[in-house]
Design a protein around this motif. Structure first.
Motif, PDB file in Angstrom:
ATOM      1  N   THR A  12     -26.743  18.371 -35.025  1.00  0.00           N
ATOM      2  CA  THR A  12     -27.575  19.198 -35.900  1.00  0.00           C
ATOM      3  C   THR A  12     -27.568  18.652 -37.313  1.00  0.00           C
ATOM      4  O   THR A  12     -28.611  18.551 -37.968  1.00  0.00           O
ATOM      5  CB  THR A  12     -27.070  20.652 -35.898  1.00  0.00           C
ATOM      6  N   ARG A  13     -26.397  18.281 -37.803  1.00  0.00           N
ATOM      7  CA  ARG A  13     -26.291  17.741 -39.160  1.00  0.00           C
ATOM      8  C   ARG A  13     -27.103  16.453 -39.288  1.00  0.00           C
ATOM      9  O   ARG A  13     -27.845  16.271 -40.261  1.00  0.00           O
ATOM     10  CB  ARG A  13     -24.828  17.470 -39.505  1.00  0.00           C
ATOM     11  N   GLU A  14     -26.969  15.570 -38.314  1.00  0.00           N
ATOM     12  CA  GLU A  14     -27.690  14.296 -38.374  1.00  0.00           C
ATOM     13  C   GLU A  14     -29.196  14.499 -38.226  1.00  0.00           C
ATOM     14  O   GLU A  14     -29.981  13.779 -38.853  1.00  0.00           O
ATOM     15  CB  GLU A  14     -27.154  13.349 -37.305  1.00  0.00           C
ATOM     16  N   SER A  15     -29.605  15.470 -37.437  1.00  0.00           N
ATOM     17  CA  SER A  15     -31.029  15.771 -37.299  1.00  0.00           C
ATOM     18  C   SER A  15     -31.597  16.284 -38.618  1.00  0.00           C
ATOM     19  O   SER A  15     -32.700  15.911 -39.024  1.00  0.00           O
ATOM     20  CB  SER A  15     -31.258  16.797 -36.185  1.00  0.00           C
ATOM     21  N   LEU A  16     -30.858  17.160 -39.282  1.00  0.00           N
ATOM     22  CA  LEU A  16     -31.287  17.657 -40.595  1.00  0.00           C
ATOM     23  C   LEU A  16     -31.365  16.511 -41.604  1.00  0.00           C
ATOM     24  O   LEU A  16     -32.310  16.428 -42.397  1.00  0.00           O
ATOM     25  CB  LEU A  16     -30.318  18.724 -41.093  1.00  0.00           C
ATOM     26  N   LEU A  17     -30.401  15.625 -41.557  1.00  0.00           N
ATOM     27  CA  LEU A  17     -30.378  14.499 -42.476  1.00  0.00           C
ATOM     28  C   LEU A  17     -31.580  13.581 -42.258  1.00  0.00           C
ATOM     29  O   LEU A  17     -32.278  13.210 -43.214  1.00  0.00           O
ATOM     30  CB  LEU A  17     -29.066  13.727 -42.286  1.00  0.00           C
ATOM     31  N   ARG A  18     -31.849  13.220 -41.017  1.00  0.00           N
ATOM     32  CA  ARG A  18     -32.993  12.354 -40.726  1.00  0.00           C
ATOM     33  C   ARG A  18     -34.302  13.021 -41.124  1.00  0.00           C
ATOM     34  O   ARG A  18     -35.184  12.390 -41.726  1.00  0.00           O
ATOM     35  CB  ARG A  18     -33.022  11.987 -39.237  1.00  0.00           C
ATOM     36  N   ALA A  19     -34.432  14.299 -40.804  1.00  0.00           N
ATOM     37  CA  ALA A  19     -35.660  15.023 -41.158  1.00  0.00           C
ATOM     38  C   ALA A  19     -35.847  15.063 -42.672  1.00  0.00           C
ATOM     39  O   ALA A  19     -36.964  14.865 -43.180  1.00  0.00           O
ATOM     40  CB  ALA A  19     -35.604  16.437 -40.591  1.00  0.00           C
TER      41      ALA A  19
END
Length: 208
Positions: A12-19
């Motif tokens: 979730t953290r990495e998805s938020l970061l990429r987005a």
């Protein structure tokens, strides 16, 4: 070994970061809201704030990781190396490991695009310079400890770090002005510029 819960939180953290980085680099940092970042990952604003304090933190999240890796690499250099060589080798020899770390989170191309966004966004550039100054102080104190000198009375640690950081800053600028400038070109140029520090500071430029 990660538990299922830990793995889900990391994703979730990495998805938020990429987005966030995709939005920052396509529509601009100042025109991107936390709600848009959360919506891109299909989570709530509240979930975003569980992972990041705000937009600035997420904008520099990958840089935080790379800077921490570089500081660790400097700390691990053999004690007999001269300070400037230790900085140079920590950067160049640690390049692949740092790149792999970045690629495990976001594409390197996106990471480089974010540098261009930072350079063109006054609020981010100011934050970048402030954070860089703090990192440079950390490294200067590390060099002073390695060499057994007092960083507050001996100017050499801060001077060495200032020179090194300026070289990296110049190569970052090249990355920002050239769209085709990739990670390998950045590494090669950094090595070439670091090799010229001595002659640039003490040599005669005329007729060179």
């Amino acid at each position: 070994m990660e538990t299922l819960r830990e793995r889900k939180k990391r994703r979730t953290r990495e998805s938020l970061l990429r987005a966030a980085l995709e939005l920052f680099t396509t529509q601009g940092y100042e025109h991107t809201t936390v709600d848009e970042i959360a919506e891109a990952v299909d989570v709530s604003q509240r979930t975003f704030f569980r992972y990041f304090a705000g937009k600035e933190e997420v904008a520099f999240a990958v840089q935080n990781i790379t800077e921490a890796a570089f500081v660790a690499a400097v700390r691990a250099r053999p004690p007999h190396e001269a300070p400037m060589k230790a900085l140079r080798q920590a950067f160049l020899e640690g390049w692949d490991a740092i790149r792999e770390t970045v690629e495990s989170i976001v594409p390197v191309e996106l990471y480089l695009r974010m540098y261009r966004t930072i350079e063109s966004t006054p609020a981010l550039l100011a934050a970048h310079l402030r954070r860089s100054a703090a990192t440079e102080e950390t490294i200067a104190r590390l060099l002073a400890e390695r060499e057994g000198v007092d960083v507050d009375t001996d100017p050499r640690p801060r001077l060495a770090v200032a020179v090194f950081a300026s070289v990296i800053r110049v190569t970052e600028r090249q990355c920002c002005v050239r769209e085709d400038f990739g990670p390998e070109a950045l590494r090669t140029l950094s090595a070439a510029y670091l090799d010229q520090v001595g002659s640039a500071l003490t040599g005669n430029w005329r007729g060179a």
